[in-house]
Design an enzyme around this catalytic site. Structure first.
Site, PDB file in Angstrom:
ATOM      1  N   LYS A 207      36.616  39.904 107.718  1.00 23.82           N
ATOM      2  CA  LYS A 207      35.759  40.739 106.867  1.00 23.82           C
ATOM      3  C   LYS A 207      36.584  41.450 105.790  1.00 23.82           C
ATOM      4  CE  LYS A 207      32.784  43.407 105.145  1.00 23.82           C
ATOM      5  NZ  LYS A 207      31.441  43.810 105.288  1.00 23.82           N
ATOM      6  N   CYS A 261      32.148  49.222 100.119  1.00 22.41           N
ATOM      7  CA  CYS A 261      32.812  48.111 100.813  1.00 22.41           C
ATOM      8  C   CYS A 261      34.064  47.669 100.073  1.00 22.41           C
ATOM      9  CB  CYS A 261      31.867  46.920 100.914  1.00 22.41           C
ATOM     10  SG  CYS A 261      30.269  47.377 101.536  1.00 22.41           S
TER      11      CYS A 261
HETATM   12  N1  SAJ Z   1      31.615  43.663  90.419  1.00 18.91           N
HETATM   13  C1  SAJ Z   1      32.212  43.447  89.194  1.00 18.91           C
HETATM   14  N2  SAJ Z   1      32.316  42.180  88.748  1.00 18.91           N
HETATM   15  C2  SAJ Z   1      31.827  41.115  89.454  1.00 18.91           C
HETATM   16  C3  SAJ Z   1      31.232  41.344  90.696  1.00 18.91           C
HETATM   17  C4  SAJ Z   1      31.142  42.638  91.167  1.00 18.91           C
HETATM   18  O1  SAJ Z   1      32.655  44.383  88.516  1.00 18.91           O
HETATM   19  O2  SAJ Z   1      31.938  39.995  88.960  1.00 18.91           O
HETATM   20  C5  SAJ Z   1      31.522  45.046  90.934  1.00 18.91           C
HETATM   21  C6  SAJ Z   1      30.096  45.506  91.132  1.00 18.91           C
HETATM   22  O3  SAJ Z   1      29.535  45.982  89.940  1.00 18.91           O
HETATM   23  C7  SAJ Z   1      30.291  46.596  92.156  1.00 18.91           C
HETATM   24  C8  SAJ Z   1      31.422  46.048  93.012  1.00 18.91           C
HETATM   25  O4  SAJ Z   1      32.063  45.083  92.222  1.00 18.91           O
HETATM   26  O5  SAJ Z   1      30.715  47.814  91.557  1.00 18.91           O
HETATM   27  C9  SAJ Z   1      30.983  45.433  94.315  1.00 18.91           C
HETATM   28  O6  SAJ Z   1      29.797  44.701  94.146  1.00 18.91           O
HETATM   29  P1  SAJ Z   1      29.531  43.293  94.866  1.00 18.91           P
HETATM   30  O7  SAJ Z   1      28.186  42.836  94.466  1.00 18.91           O
HETATM   31  O8  SAJ Z   1      30.667  42.369  94.597  1.00 18.91           O
HETATM   32  O9  SAJ Z   1      29.626  43.618  96.408  1.00 18.91           O
HETATM   33  P2  SAJ Z   1      28.930  44.696  97.387  1.00 18.91           P
HETATM   34  O10 SAJ Z   1      29.864  45.839  97.549  1.00 18.91           O
HETATM   35  O11 SAJ Z   1      27.536  44.983  97.014  1.00 18.91           O
HETATM   36  O12 SAJ Z   1      28.906  43.820  98.746  1.00 18.91           O
HETATM   37  C10 SAJ Z   1      30.118  43.261  99.244  1.00 18.91           C
HETATM   38  C11 SAJ Z   1      29.863  41.785  99.581  1.00 18.91           C
HETATM   39  N3  SAJ Z   1      31.134  41.097  99.840  1.00 18.91           N
HETATM   40  C12 SAJ Z   1      31.481  39.967  99.212  1.00 18.91           C
HETATM   41  O13 SAJ Z   1      30.784  39.458  98.350  1.00 18.91           O
HETATM   42  C13 SAJ Z   1      32.776  39.355  99.600  1.00 18.91           C
HETATM   43  C14 SAJ Z   1      28.940  41.695 100.795  1.00 18.91           C
HETATM   44  O14 SAJ Z   1      28.810  40.338 101.220  1.00 18.91           O
HETATM   45  C15 SAJ Z   1      29.500  42.536 101.942  1.00 18.91           C
HETATM   46  O15 SAJ Z   1      28.650  42.488 103.082  1.00 18.91           O
HETATM   47  C16 SAJ Z   1      29.559  43.973 101.453  1.00 18.91           C
HETATM   48  O16 SAJ Z   1      30.506  44.011 100.382  1.00 18.91           O
HETATM   49  C17 SAJ Z   1      30.016  44.859 102.598  1.00 18.91           C
HETATM   50  O17 SAJ Z   1      29.155  45.502 103.209  1.00 18.91           O
HETATM   51  O18 SAJ Z   1      31.208  44.816 102.943  1.00 18.91           O
END
Ligand code: SAJ
Length: 402
Positions: A207, A261
């Site tokens: 994870k 996360c």
């Molecule tokens: N973000 C960017 N650029 C991107 C993608 C995301 O700047 O290309 C930013 C988002 O705006 C946000 C942050 O990253 O601020 C995180 O967003 P996210 O959509 O990547 O992830 P979370 O935090 O909503 O959810 C993540 C997920 N993990 C992965 O995709 C590896 C989810 O599957 C997990 O269950 C979750 O963390 C968790 O609970 O750990």
């Protein structure tokens, strides 16, 4: 384990615990959902919800109305106990396991031989064995044969939780082979993805690895955005062109990385492995420094005005959610207000009100602003066209304005 899993007790009714408890309730399990907040317990028992997640309201209502889900301040005896409490960090990015410890300790009086205890909270390597199993064992339970203890990290994406809870593959790792088998057979009852068996430590690290992978890749995109700014190249065009290569898949830059996360979990690796995790640490630093870079950018644009109106579009940590935890957008807004370089007005279409800021309609805010800062790529902001904003200064951290 010969007994079927009928009664479930979920510790923590947040973004993971509540969807899990209500999903299980609608699948015919008898579920007690436990939370320390009386307000949350009452809200759920009245069929309501305290978080925004698509379709969660319907699921909770249906589980509560069927009598299969009830919320409570105290745990009750069950066949399966799921711990889904927060694991934040303290000063110095040290993991804070206080909630896991308290939830496990609260279970001790209710556990019977044959029960399964699953830690779903994202945790540093070793937590399932050294915290959960240890506390149960100190409470008089034999975790080597009578009680099955396993880790099964949640991996659902906020905004898609109900779909991903069922469809995602799950990784299940027990503190011994029997615990792994018991936990895997439980998840196989309601997960349509594959349930992959391993040990607790590997499950914990998998994870943390998934979220660190994403953090490192977002850091690459954020670093590119600084390079492009310096080189006067459009980073969005650059990435879309580079991504035409069959083996390149660059993520999107933004104002920083938020949520509870991705901005947190890599620290659980770094804390235990400071010398081995140089890249993971650098990525964290790149992502954590991005909000400051955005603030500097806004300040340099604001210098041409006496006291500009700065419209900040978006407060949440990512698109189309109401979640403000660890939000870089919120950090930027608060910082701008504290520096008093202009009138800061805020739009966040996913929340009704905020204790600190008045929330503006996007069109009124855009109309009034001298400087528009896009902080979140919410769907309503995508309708703003560049031509309409031609008289304004636009700082678009998400590449939304076309
Ligand atoms: N973000 C960017 N650029 C991107 C993608 C995301 O700047 O290309 C930013 C988002 O705006 C946000 C942050 O990253 O601020 C995180 O967003 P996210 O959509 O990547 O992830 P979370 O935090 O909503 O959810 C993540 C997920 N993990 C992965 O995709 C590896 C989810 O599957 C997990 O269950 C979750 O963390 C968790 O609970 O750990």
């Amino acid at each position: 384990m010969s007994e079927p899993f009928r009664n479930i007790c979920v510790m923590g009714l947040g973004y993971i615990g509540l969807p899990t408890a209500s999903l299980l309730g609608t699948k015919g399990y008898k579920v007690t959902g436990v939370d320390v907040s009386e307000v949350i317990v009452n809200t759920i028992n009245n069929g309501g919800i305290h978080i925004v997640e698509p379709d969660l309201d319907l699921l909770v209502k249906s589980a509560v109305n069927s009598g299969n889900l009830k919320a409570s301040l105290k745990p009750e005896p069950a066949d399966v106990f799921i711990i889904a409490v927060p694991t934040p960090f303290k000063d110095g990015h040290t993991p804070d396991l206080e909630y896991v410890e308290a939830a496990t300790a609260a279970l001790v009086p209710h556990i019977k031989p044959g029960n399964l205890v699953i830690l779903e909270s994202t945790s540093p390597v070793g937590t399932t064995e050294e915290t959960v199993a240890r506390i149960l064992s100190e409470g008089g339970h034999d975790v080597s044969k009578d009680v099955y203890v396993a880790h099964c990290p949640e991996r659902v994406l906020p905004g898609r939780i109900l779909i991903e809870l069922v469809q995602n593959d799950r990784i299940v790792g027990g503190i011994n082979a029997q615990a792994t088998a018991a936990a895997a057979s439980f998840y196989r009852e309601f997960v349509s993805g594959q349930v992959l068996e391993t040990n607790a430590r590997t499950a914990e690290l998998s994870k943390l690895t998934e979220n660190s992978f994403r953090d490192v890749n977002i850091a690459f995109a954020n670093e590119l955005s600084l390079i492009c700014d310096h080189e006067n190249v459009d980073v969005w065009e650059l990435i879309s062109l580079a991504n035409r290569h069959p083996r390149v898949n660059i993520l999107q830059p933004g104002p920083g990385v938020g949520g509870h996360c991705i901005a947190v979990d890599p620290w659980f690796i770094i804390h235990r492995n400071p010398n081995e995790s140089r890249l993971i640490r650098s990525a964290r630093e790149v992502n954590d420094s991005k909000p400051h870079w955005v603030i500097q950018k806004i300040k340099s644009k604001a210098e041409r005005f006496k006291y500009p109106t700065i419209a900040c579009l978006g407060l949440s940590f990512k698109a189309n959610v109401d979640d403000l935890r660890e939000s870089p957008a919120l950090q930027i807004v608060e910082n701008l207000i504290s520096q008093n370089i202009g009138e800061v007005i805020v739009c966040e279409p996913n929340i009704k009100s905020h204790p600190k800021f008045e929330l503006w309609d996007v069109h009124e805010a855009v109309e009034r602003a001298d400087i528009i800062v896009v902080l979140v790529d919410h769907t309503p902001f995508k309708n703003l066209s560049a031509s309409r904003l031609s008289e304004k200064i636009v700082i678009d951290t998400r590449g939304v304005i076309k």
